[in-house]
Design an enzyme around this catalytic site. Structure first.
Site: not given
Lengths: 592, 234
Positions: A518-519
């Site tokens: 989740t970057h």
């Protein structure tokens, strides 16, 4: 424009849109300045005793596989495609990334891996061009330098690390290399606030293997507590018990730094702060000049719309939501991949991830004794820590063993050639679960002309607003780099004494299904001028000076590290500029 | 799946309450926590008899009982899947289910308009139709070797099912079977922690620091779920 049906509320000094890490930091900093601050959060109130107490937080199915703490695509999602010639389709089920919703945002269910970017990461274009020649950066690669240096950001990294009680070992104290830390990191002004996490068997074997190859392994800087810690606000965290439910979960033990465990107990008691939950901002409102934000319009759980006027608007939602809100509000010129002009949605980037599975016949690793940021890392192949001459790529990533809990629905590795089911599969799972680990490589993603965010022409959310559209694929640079990192990881696996290994290269186009990271970064980037960037170095809009935009949406490209440390440092840097410069003289902090 | 409390509020003075207001302190309400509600006992509530027969037969091939111990049947995986399909997961409550429904590329993920519950229903019917056409019997009535062959073909995508993607269904069935074998027993699968015992996972243990440095030694405690262990309630 404000809908006529919206109820107009009394004006306040600052409205924060979204209440995760950056919302909590901004709230704390700006209320300290005496401003009246209101945070609007689309999701519910969430606290440890109500939402993830130790009596039921450790539930892999509920929290990871049924996504309880994450954004609901039914409410809002985005459409995805690999290239502009394809038709984007909605991400109907979460997969590759897991945006948060609710108080604390993804700061509730992160792992706690807390990094600083390298000094050279802030000069991605000029540094690489200088060392390898301008031709090392292909024309389609649209990387840019940050408009600020590592040194300017250092005090703000430090503030976040001390807020959280990050456990680690400095590798560079004021320019002096320290044994046991990361020798490649930029200079730190002081040691980490707490000592590193103790290391289990697999990270220990990894460190031994890495040392045999001449590398300098060091403990992963951790937002899970190695000991009890009281932060500068007087908020206390307890030592981590290595229960192994950290990533994708809320911590029931007050052992993982989050807005809830570091800021909220103080901030919520301040008379000049208010939080409204289940309050989703629909638009940022601007006046006729389009040079001044007048506030926001939001909708509550009953579907009623409110206009909330404010002197200062700060976007503190997740990177993707910040970009979408700018596009929906018509603020800034949308990026056009054909002409390369425009700024909103530009330079979307991500993370490239690969793994090497490591199997032993003779070692019991007990991989379930874990924590989200428990592990050992080598940084020899991150950023520009190594000579890229002749390699055909720039950038890099870290290589590690992070023993985060090995919860069995997700983690039941089998050696290559094992069937996916049946007795042979079952035997292999039983044989290998306790005796295996894996080495992830966590690589940078450069920005490209055709990787961008805009509004989808077809699909809409529950309010009838266009979804965000993501056009993204890994470039040749990312594949070469990731393959290179994977081979280095495999060498370490062999040096660990593994019985057998499996190299899982990152092959093909970016796929929305398997979880990666989740970057998500970029889309509202900081830069030197309004032609190339949405924001100046203080995360202030070039066009609308009383609008600031937080989050990894500010990154011009993504480095080989997890983003939270840099996201928080940029928030402190912006808050400091608002407090010391903007409030004295509201207006642009950098001349256009 | 409980969604937890939707509010912890202090009303704002005035006519309109703009959202739910949190101010002055951290809200706390007794009874607001939302523990997982244990999966109900008893027979199937979602599966019709022919569907149950398929699922029982299929999961027994995916994770069989063998010399290592019980498999998916002994772990109550069919009951787990039944309860999952009868709830929020089966109804795709969290999923984005608005059209239009495009033809996806290989990287665009799940794009069928069926909820998991509808998908199971349609796929099982289509599988039994193919099985009957090929072998004269529904899948559940085939011998084990034929069932394995059928599942392998389904997995490879080499079989065309009427109106449903057989390969995608196989992936969903296998994923749900693994979930039911390794989940916390509170969800109705992993009965007697059979999956956890097979691999040595100690479950929802609060404190594990004491064994972090016990390199290369088997963990000394039995598994425990979030609702405890069966022995505790005897």
């Amino acid at each position: 424009m404000v809908p006529l049906s919206a109820t107009r509320l009394p004006s306040i000094d600052v409205v924060l849109v979204g209440f995760g890490w950056t919302g909590a930091i901004m709230g704390q900093e700006l209320t300290d300045e005496g401003l009246s601050v209101l945070a609007l959060e689309r999701g519910p109130w969430r606290s440890t005793p109500e939402r993830f107490p130790p009596t039921f937080a450790q539930d892999e199915l509920r929290f990871y596989y049924r996504h309880e703490l994450f954004q609901r695509p039914a409410h809002e999602t985005l459409t995805i495609r690999n290239k502009p010639s394809e038709t984007a389709l909605p991400m109907r089920v979460l997969g590759s990334f897991l945006p948060g919703t609710g108080v604390g945002g993804a700061g509730v269910h992160w792992n706690g891996q807390t990094w600083r970017f390298l000094p050279s990461d802030f000069k991605a274009r000029s540094h690489n061009a200088e060392r390898y020649g301008a031709a090392a950066i292909p024309p389609a690669m649209t990387i840019q330098d940050y408009p600020l240096t590592y040194d300017e950001l250092e005090p703000h990294y430090d503030r976040f690390e001390y807020l959280c009680g990050i456990a680690g070992k400095a590798g560079n104290l004021n320019g002096t290399i320290q044994p046991g830390g990361n020798p490649f990191e930029g200079p730190r002004s002081r040691e980490y606030p707490t000592p590193p996490m103790p290391q289990g068997y697999a990270p220990t074997l990894f460190a031994q293997g890495a040392e045999r190859l001449g590398y300098k392994p060091f403990p992963q800087p951790s937002g899970n507590m190695s000991q009890a810690y009281t932060n500068p606000l007087g908020v206390q965290l307890g030592p981590c018990t290595f229960c192994g439910f950290c990533e994708k979960f809320g911590c029931g033990n007050y052992s993982k730094a989050s807005p809830q465990t570091t800021i909220l107990p103080v901030l919520l008691r301040k008379p000049n702060f208010e939080l409204r939950t289940e309050s989703e901002v629909l638009t940022i409102n601007v006046d006729r000049s389009a040079k001044r934000a007048t506030g926001v319009t939001y909708v509550d759980a009953e579907g009623r719309e409110f206009e909330q006027p404010a002197e200062l608007v700060v976007l503190c939602a997740y990177a993707l939501h910040n970009v979408r809100l700018l596009l929906l509000s018509g603020i800034g010129a949308p990026y056009d991949p054909v002409s390369g002009t425009g700024v909103v949605g530009k330079n979307y980037a991500y993370q490239v991830f690969s793994t090497v599975d490591v199997f032993f016949d003779d070692k019991i690793l007990n991989p379930f004794i874990g924590a989200g940021a428990h592990g050992m890392v080598v940084d020899e192949f991150n950023g520009d820590n190594f000579d890229h001459s002749g390699l055909g790529f720039i950038g890099g990533g870290y290589i590690s063993v992070l023993q985060t809990g090995a919860r069995p629905i997700q983690t039941h590795p089998t050696p290559e050639g094992t069937p996916n089911w049946g007795s042979a599969w079952k035997r292999a799972v039983a044989q290998n679960y306790l005796r295996s680990t894996f080495i992830p490589t966590h690589g940078a993603v450069m920005s490209y002309r055709s990787n961008y965010l805009d509004l989808d022409p077809t699909y809409r959310d529950v309010y009838g607003r266009p979804l965000l559209r993501m056009t993204f694929d890994f470039g040749e640079n990312e594949h070469r780099m990731s393959d290179f990192l994977t081979d280095r990881a495999a060498e370490i696996a062999t040096a660990m004494g593994a019985t057998r290994i499996t190299r899982n290269y990152r092959k093909g186009s970016w796929d929305v299904v398997p979880y990666q990271t989740t970057h998500n970064t970029g889309g509202a980037i900081i830069g030197d001028n309004p032609q190339d960037s949405m924001l100046n170095k203080y995360s202030q809009s070039w066009d609308v000076p009383n609008l600031f935009v937080m989050g990894a949406s500010a990154f011009p490209q993504n480095a080989g590290y997890n983003p939270t440390g840099t996201v928080a440092a940029l928030a402190y840097y912006a808050a400091d500029a608002i407090r010391t410069q903007y409030l004295n003289s509201p207006g642009p902090l950098v001349p256009a | 799946m409980p969604e937890g409390p939707t509010h912890s509020t202090v009303p704002t003075p005035g006519t309109a309450v703009p959202g739910r207001v949190v101010a002055g302190s951290e809200p706390w309400q007794p009874g607001a926590a939302a523990p997982e509600i244990a999966s109900s006992a008893g027979g199937y509530v979602f599966f019709k008899p022919a569907e149950a027969a398929f699922v029982e037969a299929a999961v027994a091939r995916l994770i069989p009982a063998d010399e290592l111990g019980g498999g998916a049947i002994e772990a109550d995986v069919p009951l787990f899947i039944d309860r999952q399909l009868n709830g929020d997961f089966g109804n795709a409550t969290r999923w984005y289910m608005q059209g239009p429904w495009g033809e996806p590329t290989k990287t665009q993920g799940y794009q069928t308009r069926l909820t998991p519950a509808q998908f199971y229903r349609a796929a099982i019917q289509a599988i039994d139709a193919v099985s009957t056409r090929m072998h004269g019997q529904a899948f559940a009535a085939l011998n084990g070797d034929r069932q394995d062959d059928f599942l392998r073909v389904l997995e490879s995508g080499a079989i065309a099912l009427d109106g449903v993607d057989g390969q995608a269904f196989f992936g969903l069935l296998l994923q749900n079977t693994i979930e039911g074998f390794f989940c916390d027993p509170v969800h109705g699968g992993n009965k007697d922690m059979i999956g956890w015992k097979l691999i040595g996972f100690p479950g929802a243990r609060y404190e594990q620091r004491f064994f972090l440095k016990a390199f290369n030694q088997p963990f000394p405690l039995p598994p425990v779920g979030i609702a405890g262990r069966r022995e505790w309630s005897r």
